[in-house]
Motif scaffolding. Structure first.
Motif, short mmCIF file in Angstrom:
data_model
loop_
_atom_site.label_atom_id
_atom_site.label_comp_id
_atom_site.label_asym_id
_atom_site.label_seq_id
_atom_site.Cartn_x
_atom_site.Cartn_y
_atom_site.Cartn_z
N TYR A 16 25.01 14.80 -26.82
CA TYR A 16 25.16 16.16 -26.31
C TYR A 16 23.82 16.81 -25.98
O TYR A 16 23.74 17.63 -25.06
CB TYR A 16 26.00 17.01 -27.27
CG TYR A 16 27.47 16.68 -27.13
CD1 TYR A 16 28.21 17.21 -26.08
CD2 TYR A 16 28.09 15.80 -28.00
CE1 TYR A 16 29.55 16.89 -25.92
CE2 TYR A 16 29.43 15.47 -27.84
CZ TYR A 16 30.15 16.02 -26.80
OH TYR A 16 31.47 15.70 -26.62
N ARG A 17 22.78 16.46 -26.68
CA ARG A 17 21.44 16.96 -26.33
C ARG A 17 21.09 16.53 -24.91
O ARG A 17 20.58 17.32 -24.11
CB ARG A 17 20.38 16.41 -27.28
CG ARG A 17 20.37 17.10 -28.62
CD ARG A 17 19.31 16.53 -29.51
NE ARG A 17 18.02 17.08 -29.09
CZ ARG A 17 16.88 16.76 -29.67
NH1 ARG A 17 16.84 15.88 -30.65
NH2 ARG A 17 15.77 17.30 -29.26
N GLN A 18 21.36 15.26 -24.59
CA GLN A 18 21.03 14.74 -23.27
C GLN A 18 21.96 15.25 -22.18
O GLN A 18 21.52 15.58 -21.09
CB GLN A 18 21.05 13.20 -23.30
CG GLN A 18 19.98 12.58 -24.17
CD GLN A 18 18.58 13.00 -23.75
OE1 GLN A 18 18.25 13.01 -22.57
NE2 GLN A 18 17.76 13.37 -24.71
N VAL A 19 23.24 15.30 -22.46
CA VAL A 19 24.23 15.67 -21.44
C VAL A 19 24.28 17.18 -21.20
O VAL A 19 24.31 17.63 -20.05
CB VAL A 19 25.63 15.13 -21.83
CG1 VAL A 19 26.71 15.66 -20.90
CG2 VAL A 19 25.62 13.61 -21.86
N VAL A 20 24.28 17.97 -22.27
CA VAL A 20 24.43 19.42 -22.14
C VAL A 20 23.07 20.12 -22.10
O VAL A 20 22.94 21.19 -21.50
CB VAL A 20 25.31 19.98 -23.30
CG1 VAL A 20 25.44 21.48 -23.23
CG2 VAL A 20 26.68 19.32 -23.27
N GLY A 21 22.07 19.54 -22.75
CA GLY A 21 20.76 20.17 -22.81
C GLY A 21 20.57 21.06 -24.02
O GLY A 21 19.65 21.87 -24.06
N GLY A 37 18.35 29.99 -27.86
CA GLY A 37 18.03 29.66 -29.25
C GLY A 37 19.14 30.00 -30.23
O GLY A 37 19.00 29.76 -31.43
N LYS A 38 20.25 30.52 -29.75
CA LYS A 38 21.36 30.88 -30.62
C LYS A 38 22.32 29.71 -30.76
O LYS A 38 22.52 28.95 -29.81
CB LYS A 38 22.12 32.09 -30.07
CG LYS A 38 21.30 33.35 -30.10
CD LYS A 38 22.09 34.51 -29.58
CE LYS A 38 21.24 35.78 -29.62
NZ LYS A 38 21.95 36.93 -29.07
N PRO A 39 22.94 29.56 -31.93
CA PRO A 39 23.90 28.47 -32.13
C PRO A 39 25.07 28.58 -31.16
O PRO A 39 25.64 29.64 -30.96
CB PRO A 39 24.38 28.67 -33.56
CG PRO A 39 23.28 29.45 -34.23
CD PRO A 39 22.73 30.35 -33.15
N ALA A 40 25.38 27.44 -30.53
CA ALA A 40 26.49 27.38 -29.59
C ALA A 40 27.66 26.57 -30.14
O ALA A 40 28.81 26.81 -29.80
CB ALA A 40 26.03 26.77 -28.27
N ALA A 41 27.36 25.58 -30.99
CA ALA A 41 28.38 24.69 -31.54
C ALA A 41 27.78 23.90 -32.68
O ALA A 41 26.56 23.92 -32.89
CB ALA A 41 28.89 23.74 -30.46
N GLY A 42 28.62 23.19 -33.41
CA GLY A 42 28.15 22.33 -34.49
C GLY A 42 28.62 20.91 -34.30
O GLY A 42 29.69 20.68 -33.73
N TYR A 66 24.45 19.37 -37.80
CA TYR A 66 23.62 19.89 -36.72
C TYR A 66 24.21 21.12 -36.07
O TYR A 66 25.38 21.13 -35.69
CB TYR A 66 23.40 18.80 -35.66
CG TYR A 66 22.94 17.52 -36.29
CD1 TYR A 66 21.64 17.39 -36.78
CD2 TYR A 66 23.81 16.45 -36.46
CE1 TYR A 66 21.22 16.23 -37.40
CE2 TYR A 66 23.40 15.28 -37.08
CZ TYR A 66 22.11 15.18 -37.55
OH TYR A 66 21.69 14.03 -38.18
N SER A 67 23.39 22.13 -35.92
CA SER A 67 23.75 23.32 -35.16
C SER A 67 23.12 23.14 -33.78
O SER A 67 21.90 22.98 -33.66
CB SER A 67 23.20 24.57 -35.85
OG SER A 67 23.62 25.73 -35.16
N MET A 68 23.95 23.12 -32.76
CA MET A 68 23.49 22.91 -31.40
C MET A 68 23.17 24.27 -30.79
O MET A 68 23.99 25.19 -30.83
CB MET A 68 24.56 22.17 -30.60
CG MET A 68 25.07 20.89 -31.28
SD MET A 68 23.79 19.72 -31.76
CE MET A 68 23.35 19.05 -30.18
N LEU A 69 21.96 24.40 -30.25
CA LEU A 69 21.44 25.68 -29.80
C LEU A 69 21.42 25.78 -28.28
O LEU A 69 21.02 24.83 -27.59
CB LEU A 69 20.02 25.89 -30.33
CG LEU A 69 19.83 25.66 -31.83
CD1 LEU A 69 18.36 25.78 -32.19
CD2 LEU A 69 20.68 26.62 -32.64
N GLY A 70 21.80 26.95 -27.77
CA GLY A 70 21.73 27.21 -26.34
C GLY A 70 20.31 27.54 -25.91
O GLY A 70 19.39 27.59 -26.73
N ASP A 71 20.12 27.79 -24.63
CA ASP A 71 18.81 28.14 -24.09
C ASP A 71 18.20 29.37 -24.77
O ASP A 71 16.98 29.50 -24.83
CB ASP A 71 18.90 28.42 -22.58
CG ASP A 71 19.09 27.16 -21.77
OD1 ASP A 71 18.84 26.05 -22.29
OD2 ASP A 71 19.50 27.29 -20.60
#
Length: 134
Positions: free
Chosen positions: A32-37, A62-67, A55-60
């Motif tokens: 998801y890091r590679q595909v979504v950024g 810097g806020k959490p978008a998903a886990g 892992y907390s996945m962060l948007g552009d």
């Protein structure tokens, strides 16, 4: 189980959180890091004396978008699907209605005081989602 510290005043009917629980969360995180950024912040976890990170996945912004979570601890038995978490006013009543309306409870997770804090459920057509006490 939701990773981010979301707004405690989430309203019923809104989406509280989104996460994915899988056996290999590290590889899935990288996908998801590679595909979504998304960028990533480790969330330290502990279960049965073992330390690991979800892992907390962060948007552009810097806020959490998903886990993205390992299928360990409280997440054992959750289906490997993107799970939306919906806040409800009375979790026990909502779970009663899930069953009454033809759905099933996959897993209810109790909090420190013995009351369920969230539950993964399946609706009558097979879609999975989670309900959280708000």
């Amino acid at each position: 189980m939701p990773l981010a510290s979301q707004d405690a005043s989430a309203t019923a009917g809104g989406i509280y959180w989104l996460d994915l629980t899988v056996a290999n969360a590290s590889a899935t995180r990288d996908f998801y890091r590679q595909v979504v950024g998304w960028d990533v912040r480790n969330v330290e976890m502990e279960y049965g004396g073992e330390l690991y990170a979800d892992y907390s996945m962060l948007g552009d912004d810097g806020k959490p978008a998903a886990g993205i979570c390992h299928a360990r601890g409280a997440n054992v038995g959750l289906p490997p699907v993107w799970m939306i978490y919906l806040p409800v006013g009375d979790l026990a009543e909502s779970l009663r209605r899930v069953q009454e309306e033809g759905g099933t409870i996959i897993k209810a997770t109790p909090g420190n005081e013995g009351n369920d804090v969230f539950a993964a459920v399946r609706d009558p057509v097979g879609a999975c989602f989670a309900l959280m006490q708000r």
